[in-house]
Scaffold this motif. Structure first.
Motif, PDB file in Angstrom:
ATOM      1  N   ASP A   1       3.258   5.711  -5.848  1.00 26.98           N
ATOM      2  CA  ASP A   1       2.901   5.813  -7.268  1.00 26.98           C
ATOM      3  C   ASP A   1       1.837   6.870  -7.497  1.00 26.98           C
ATOM      4  O   ASP A   1       1.921   7.678  -8.435  1.00 26.98           O
TER       5      ASP A   1
ATOM      6  N   ARG B   1       0.825  -1.207   0.000  1.00 25.62           N
ATOM      7  CA  ARG B   1       0.000   0.000   0.000  1.00 25.62           C
ATOM      8  C   ARG B   1       0.861   1.260   0.000  1.00 25.62           C
ATOM      9  O   ARG B   1       0.514   2.257  -0.645  1.00 25.62           O
TER      10      ARG B   1
ATOM     11  N   ASP C   1      -3.704  -6.133  -7.277  1.00 22.27           N
ATOM     12  CA  ASP C   1      -2.496  -5.311  -7.319  1.00 22.27           C
ATOM     13  C   ASP C   1      -2.137  -4.921  -8.758  1.00 22.27           C
ATOM     14  O   ASP C   1      -1.805  -5.777  -9.571  1.00 22.27           O
TER      15      ASP C   1
ATOM     16  N   ARG D   1      -4.499   2.477  -9.545  1.00 23.34           N
ATOM     17  CA  ARG D   1      -3.986   2.486  -8.182  1.00 23.34           C
ATOM     18  C   ARG D   1      -5.025   2.983  -7.187  1.00 23.34           C
ATOM     19  O   ARG D   1      -5.122   2.457  -6.079  1.00 23.34           O
TER      20      ARG D   1
ATOM     21  N   VAL E   1       2.053   1.746  -3.519  1.00 24.60           N
ATOM     22  CA  VAL E   1       0.959   2.251  -4.366  1.00 24.60           C
ATOM     23  C   VAL E   1       0.709   3.733  -4.096  1.00 24.60           C
ATOM     24  O   VAL E   1       0.493   4.518  -5.033  1.00 24.60           O
TER      25      VAL E   1
ATOM     26  N   THR F   1       0.427  -3.257  -9.723  1.00 27.14           N
ATOM     27  CA  THR F   1       1.874  -3.112  -9.918  1.00 27.14           C
ATOM     28  C   THR F   1       2.533  -4.420 -10.331  1.00 27.14           C
ATOM     29  O   THR F   1       3.722  -4.431 -10.672  1.00 27.14           O
TER      30      THR F   1
END
Length: 203
Positions: free
Chosen positions: A94, A88, A170, A160, A91, A172
């Motif tokens: 990001d 998390r 997820d 995201r 993320v 990513t």
């Protein structure tokens, strides 16, 4: 949010399509480079147009594939630090990176790059080199490339946020498809394991 995720999937498909065909620009640049070398050595002549078209093709492949590279998660990250953080947290980094750096940068380049292209297009600007090419096609790569990168940044931002809301898995994780050789090797391994099991049953 579902409408935004649908938009995200559409952007992903667009950049995947662009990435699939941009690779041919690399081949074209390589072929032209080879032809230029042969012509120069055999016929003792050349043209700046050969060199410039190689630069144009390289610029196009680099810029047009920027969004596809982001889609495929191939941009460089500081993995030594990134890997130590929770999912998390990564993320959220990001999200902030897209919102504060990537998207504003793309907007700035579009803001200044688009008029640059339009001016060259309307004036018919030519290369200052003898036998050079018109300049607007390579200038066009700036708004196109950063436009595609901006779109992909929006798509990644949406994914995201959706993940943080618990709506998707997820985003990513890089999904790596097996090559034909890897798929064949796996099929052979499974066949050998199946043959070994059958042999053990009959023994």
């Amino acid at each position: 949010m579902q409408a935004l995720l649908k938009l995200s999937r559409g952007i992903d498909r667009l950049n995947a399509l662009v990435g699939r065909y941009v690779i041919w620009l690399i081949l074209a640049a390589t072929v032209i480079s080879g032809i230029n070398a042969v012509v120069r050595k055999v016929f003792h002549t050349s043209s700046n147009a050969f060199l410039e078209v190689q630069w144009y093709l390289f610029a196009a492949s680099f810029l047009l594939a920027a969004g596809y590279t982001l889609l495929e998660k191939e941009h460089v990250k500081v993995d030594v630090l990134n890997a130590k953080l929770s999912l998390r947290t990564r993320v959220w980094i990001d999200v902030l990176g897209f919102a504060l750096f990537l998207l504003p940068m793309c907007v700035v380049v579009l803001r200044y790059g688009t008029p640059f292209f339009l001016q060259a297009w309307s004036s018919g600007e030519m290369s200052s080199n003898a036998g050079g090419l018109i300049r607007w096609p390579v200038y066009l790569m700036m708004p196109l490339g950063f436009g595609l990168l901006l779109l992909q940044g929006v798509s990644e931002f949406i994914k995201r946020i959706a993940f943080l809301m618990g709506l998707i898995d997820d985003p990513t994780v890089k999904i790596v498809e097996k090559t034909a050789e890897e798929a064949l090797a796996e099929a052979i391994r499974k066949a050998e394991e199946e043959a070994a099991r059958n042999g053990a049953k009959h023994a």
